[in-house]
Each structure stands twice: as C-alpha cells, then as structure tokens.
Design a protein around this motif. Structure first.
Motif, PDB file in Angstrom:
ATOM      1  N   ALA A 175      10.731  20.243   5.112  1.00 42.39           N
ATOM      2  CA  ALA A 175      10.953  21.684   4.976  1.00 42.39           C
ATOM      3  C   ALA A 175       9.708  22.424   4.530  1.00 42.39           C
ATOM      4  O   ALA A 175       9.723  23.650   4.379  1.00 42.39           O
ATOM      5  CB  ALA A 175      12.082  21.940   3.978  1.00 42.39           C
ATOM      6  N   GLY A 176       8.618  21.694   4.295  1.00 47.01           N
ATOM      7  CA  GLY A 176       7.363  22.331   3.913  1.00 47.01           C
ATOM      8  C   GLY A 176       7.250  22.657   2.434  1.00 47.01           C
ATOM      9  O   GLY A 176       6.414  23.470   2.028  1.00 47.01           O
ATOM     10  N   GLU A 177       8.070  21.980   1.603  1.00 47.39           N
ATOM     11  CA  GLU A 177       8.079  22.267   0.166  1.00 47.39           C
ATOM     12  C   GLU A 177       7.013  21.510  -0.604  1.00 47.39           C
ATOM     13  O   GLU A 177       6.800  21.762  -1.785  1.00 47.39           O
ATOM     14  CB  GLU A 177       9.456  21.942  -0.423  1.00 47.39           C
ATOM     15  N   GLY A 178       6.331  20.567   0.023  1.00 53.66           N
ATOM     16  CA  GLY A 178       5.298  19.811  -0.675  1.00 53.66           C
ATOM     17  C   GLY A 178       5.014  18.492   0.008  1.00 53.66           C
ATOM     18  O   GLY A 178       5.459  18.238   1.132  1.00 53.66           O
ATOM     19  N   LEU A 179       4.274  17.629  -0.713  1.00 54.49           N
ATOM     20  CA  LEU A 179       3.929  16.297  -0.245  1.00 54.49           C
ATOM     21  C   LEU A 179       4.584  15.278  -1.161  1.00 54.49           C
ATOM     22  O   LEU A 179       4.968  15.587  -2.280  1.00 54.49           O
ATOM     23  CB  LEU A 179       2.408  16.084  -0.276  1.00 54.49           C
ATOM     24  N   PRO A 221       1.793  20.974  -3.898  1.00 50.04           N
ATOM     25  CA  PRO A 221       3.021  20.614  -4.624  1.00 50.04           C
ATOM     26  C   PRO A 221       3.353  19.143  -4.380  1.00 50.04           C
ATOM     27  O   PRO A 221       3.419  18.699  -3.231  1.00 50.04           O
ATOM     28  CB  PRO A 221       4.084  21.533  -4.015  1.00 50.04           C
ATOM     29  N   LEU A 222       3.523  18.388  -5.464  1.00 49.89           N
ATOM     30  CA  LEU A 222       3.762  16.954  -5.356  1.00 49.89           C
ATOM     31  C   LEU A 222       5.215  16.639  -5.713  1.00 49.89           C
ATOM     32  O   LEU A 222       5.660  16.897  -6.834  1.00 49.89           O
ATOM     33  CB  LEU A 222       2.822  16.185  -6.286  1.00 49.89           C
ATOM     34  N   LEU A 223       5.953  16.096  -4.761  1.00 49.16           N
ATOM     35  CA  LEU A 223       7.350  15.695  -4.982  1.00 49.16           C
ATOM     36  C   LEU A 223       7.377  14.250  -5.465  1.00 49.16           C
ATOM     37  O   LEU A 223       6.800  13.359  -4.827  1.00 49.16           O
ATOM     38  CB  LEU A 223       8.135  15.820  -3.681  1.00 49.16           C
ATOM     39  N   PRO A 263       0.829  -1.213   0.000  1.00 48.09           N
ATOM     40  CA  PRO A 263       0.000   0.000   0.000  1.00 48.09           C
ATOM     41  C   PRO A 263       0.862   1.261   0.000  1.00 48.09           C
ATOM     42  O   PRO A 263       1.992   1.262   0.486  1.00 48.09           O
ATOM     43  CB  PRO A 263      -0.797  -0.120   1.306  1.00 48.09           C
ATOM     44  N   LEU A 264       0.306   2.334  -0.545  1.00 48.66           N
ATOM     45  CA  LEU A 264       0.997   3.614  -0.589  1.00 48.66           C
ATOM     46  C   LEU A 264       0.449   4.553   0.470  1.00 48.66           C
ATOM     47  O   LEU A 264      -0.718   4.457   0.866  1.00 48.66           O
ATOM     48  CB  LEU A 264       0.843   4.249  -1.971  1.00 48.66           C
ATOM     49  N   MET A 265       1.304   5.470   0.934  1.00 50.09           N
ATOM     50  CA  MET A 265       0.911   6.467   1.925  1.00 50.09           C
ATOM     51  C   MET A 265       1.363   7.842   1.453  1.00 50.09           C
ATOM     52  O   MET A 265       2.214   7.962   0.564  1.00 50.09           O
ATOM     53  CB  MET A 265       1.548   6.160   3.288  1.00 50.09           C
ATOM     54  N   VAL A 266       0.788   8.861   2.090  1.00 48.65           N
ATOM     55  CA  VAL A 266       1.182  10.235   1.798  1.00 48.65           C
ATOM     56  C   VAL A 266       2.081  10.734   2.920  1.00 48.65           C
ATOM     57  O   VAL A 266       1.731  10.616   4.101  1.00 48.65           O
ATOM     58  CB  VAL A 266      -0.044  11.159   1.680  1.00 48.65           C
ATOM     59  N   ALA A 267       3.250  11.241   2.553  1.00 50.25           N
ATOM     60  CA  ALA A 267       4.145  11.880   3.528  1.00 50.25           C
ATOM     61  C   ALA A 267       3.975  13.380   3.398  1.00 50.25           C
ATOM     62  O   ALA A 267       4.078  13.925   2.290  1.00 50.25           O
ATOM     63  CB  ALA A 267       5.594  11.478   3.257  1.00 50.25           C
ATOM     64  N   LEU A 268       3.694  14.048   4.489  1.00 43.53           N
ATOM     65  CA  LEU A 268       3.453  15.489   4.457  1.00 43.53           C
ATOM     66  C   LEU A 268       3.971  16.125   5.740  1.00 43.53           C
ATOM     67  O   LEU A 268       4.181  15.443   6.748  1.00 43.53           O
ATOM     68  CB  LEU A 268       1.973  15.791   4.252  1.00 43.53           C
ATOM     69  N   PRO A 269       4.202  17.443   5.720  1.00 45.71           N
ATOM     70  CA  PRO A 269       4.710  18.099   6.925  1.00 45.71           C
ATOM     71  C   PRO A 269       3.746  17.910   8.093  1.00 45.71           C
ATOM     72  O   PRO A 269       2.514  17.985   7.913  1.00 45.71           O
ATOM     73  CB  PRO A 269       4.796  19.575   6.514  1.00 45.71           C
ATOM     74  N   SER A 270       4.277  17.647   9.255  1.00 42.64           N
ATOM     75  CA  SER A 270       3.411  17.429  10.420  1.00 42.64           C
ATOM     76  C   SER A 270       2.542  18.640  10.727  1.00 42.64           C
ATOM     77  O   SER A 270       1.456  18.506  11.322  1.00 42.64           O
ATOM     78  CB  SER A 270       4.268  17.079  11.637  1.00 42.64           C
ATOM     79  N   ILE A 326      11.806  13.322   1.128  1.00 42.34           N
ATOM     80  CA  ILE A 326      11.371  13.393   2.525  1.00 42.34           C
ATOM     81  C   ILE A 326      11.929  14.648   3.196  1.00 42.34           C
ATOM     82  O   ILE A 326      11.235  15.312   3.981  1.00 42.34           O
ATOM     83  CB  ILE A 326      11.825  12.130   3.287  1.00 42.34           C
ATOM     84  N   GLY A 327      13.178  15.002   2.881  1.00 44.72           N
ATOM     85  CA  GLY A 327      13.764  16.217   3.444  1.00 44.72           C
ATOM     86  C   GLY A 327      13.002  17.458   3.023  1.00 44.72           C
ATOM     87  O   GLY A 327      12.789  18.377   3.826  1.00 44.72           O
TER      88      GLY A 327
END
Length: 304
Positions: free
Chosen positions: A235-239, A190-192, A163-170, A230-231
């Motif tokens: 830093a808040g640049e996207g998901l 913004p999608l990384l 399964p896939l998950m979304v990583a985003l700033p806390s 992830i870095g």
C-alpha cells in the motif's frame, strides 16, 4: 526432605494459614501441622513466625520457599516429559514462528511425512517464547524460531543463518534502481517491524541491525504480524526487512532487494528439551540437513 514436605510447606506459605492450606491440599489440619513440624525438625530451623497473624515466613522460610517453588516446578516438568516420552503411539508436535513457514519448513514437513507415515505430526504457530514454555510443559516436541532464548532446560540447535532482504513497493524509487541496499539507504524511509507483541521478537533483531551500526530509523511502525507488514508495503506505507525466503511470497506490487551488509542475517533455530534423543527427532534433523544439501544451502551441522 521429601517432595510432599515441600508441597505442604509451599501451600502453608502461600495461604499464610494452616486451615486454608489443609483445605487446599485436601487433608486435615493436624497431619499438615505434623508434616511441617517434621520438616522444621529435619532442617533444624523454624520456617514460620507462629506468633504473627497472618502467618509469616522466617528468613530461613523465605529462602526455602524460593527454592521449593523451583524444585516443585522442575518436578512437574520432569513428570510431564517422562510421561510424554513413555507414550506408545508415535507423534511429533511442532511449534513454529510464521517467518519459518515461508522458507523450507513446509517442504521439510512434507518430506518427513512421506518417509515416516507412521508418525502423527501436528503443527502449532507460536512465538519463540511460547515454544520454550510449551516444550517445558510437554505440549510440543520441537520448535522452530529465530530468537536465541537461553533456558537450561532447552537445547538450541542453530540450523542456518538466513540472509535478510528489503521488501518495498515496486513503484518505489529504490526498487526502480534494482540495486542492493544498505541500512543507511533505509533510515529516512518508514520502517515496518513485526511482530508488535510479545517482545523481544524479530522486530528487535531488525532494529538491532541499525543500532549496532550507529544508525536510527527516522520512523518505526510496529505491526502485529508479517502479512500485515507486507500488505502495508504494497500500500506504499513503508519498507520492511524480511528473511530471504519471503522472496517466494510473490506480489506484483512488492519488490525484494538484497541487503549489502555483513551479518545481516536471521538465524533459524531448532529448540528441543535438553537431553532429548528420540529417533523421530533425529530423523527430522537429518531430514532438514538433507533438504539443505539438496538446495545447496550452507548450514551448521549438529547431532542429537
């Protein structure tokens, strides 16, 4: 028609000159000319336009050149693979893509080492495409990737669909809700995607999830590798969208939320040479299945 005839023919075709071809093959020109003449006599056709300078192939010569190149490449591949299989010492060379390293692969490798201490293991990070070429060249024995690459020389074993998950700033508003997300929830963010090169890659798998549903992310940022993605999320640049095993990659500034989408998965694929049935590879595959069963992970079972 012998392999050496094809090798001589290809050299002349590429050098467009008997003298240069003879030098390349480290033989004298007269024997080379005789070998080419024998080949033409056997086939009953002319392979070269001898009146042209530089030497040009006839239509029959062009046809033979294309197929001779393939046969010579296949012959070299078989030679390398046979030599590797015939080695007395037991070793297993493993290629892997970075995203598999954050899942169960380290545990699988560690457990295999404990159970088969007499087998020397070496690990090599490489893309799926690089794994395919390395397998064919005899540089590795098995590869773990996520792309379905078709090649008649390679057998692909689908181990599981992760399964896939979304990583985003806390601190992100979506993270604060703590709910499952849909792809539509993400199109304005913004999608990384990663890796940037080579393509096709995991990035194309992720983009296809959107396109297959008639969705287009407003902003796509391509980055070189997973760790950079992830870095930048921190830093808040996207998901970014990652395999669920990345949940173990804990950072206080990054949250992971499930995707509420059918078939939002990434395959884990084991690639080996077609016809490969070594005892060590069989043991490795059984080791994988045992770890999956211990973790109660659904998987697709195949046998070598």
């Amino acid at each position: 028609m012998e392999i050496r005839h094809l090798r001589y023919f290809v050299a002349v075709a590429e050098e467009q000159n008997f003298t240069r071809a003879a030098e390349r093959l480290f033989i004298a020109q007269p024997p080379l000319s005789r070998q080419i003449q024998q080949l033409e006599d056997e086939l009953g056709v002319s392979l070269f336009e001898r009146s042209s300078r530089p030497l040009q192939l006839t239509e029959a010569g062009k046809f033979l050149y294309t197929h001779a190149k393939r046969l010579l490449a296949k012959s070299a591949e078989i030679k390398t693979m046979t030599q590797r299989v015939g080695k007395i010492e037991r070793s297993l060379s493993i290629g892997f893509v970075a995203t598999t390293l954050y899942g169960l692969l380290p545990r699988i490798i560690r457990q295999f080492r404990e159970q088969h201490a007499n087998v020397e293991l070496t690990l090599h990070e490489m893309t799926t495409s690089e794994q395919i070429e390395a397998l064919k060249a005899g540089k590795i024995d098995v590869g773990f990737g996520r792309l379905r690459v078709e090649d008649p020389s390679i057998r692909r074993i689908l181990l599981r669909e992760e399964p896939l998950m979304v990583a985003l700033p806390s601190s992100h508003a979506l993270a604060q809700k703590g709910q499952k997300l849909t792809l539509r929830d993400l199109i304005d963010q913004p999608l990384l995607v990663f890796p940037k090169q080579p393509r096709p890659s995991f990035a194309d798998q992720i983009l296809a999830l959107f396109y297959d549903r008639g969705l287009t992310p407003n902003k796509v940022i391509e980055v070189r590798e997973l760790q950079i993605a992830i870095g930048l999320v921190a830093a808040g640049e996207g998901l970014t969208i990652v395999p669920s095993s990345m949940h173990a990659f804990i950072r206080q500034d990054v949250s992971y939320l499930d995707l509420d989408e059918q078939r939002a998965v990434s395959p884990v694929i084991m690639s080996i040479r077609m016809g490969e049935q070594s005892d060590d590879l069989k043991a490795l595959l059984q080791n994988i299945y045992q770890v999956y069963e211990d973790e109660r992970i659904r998987y697709i079972r195949e046998e070598l």
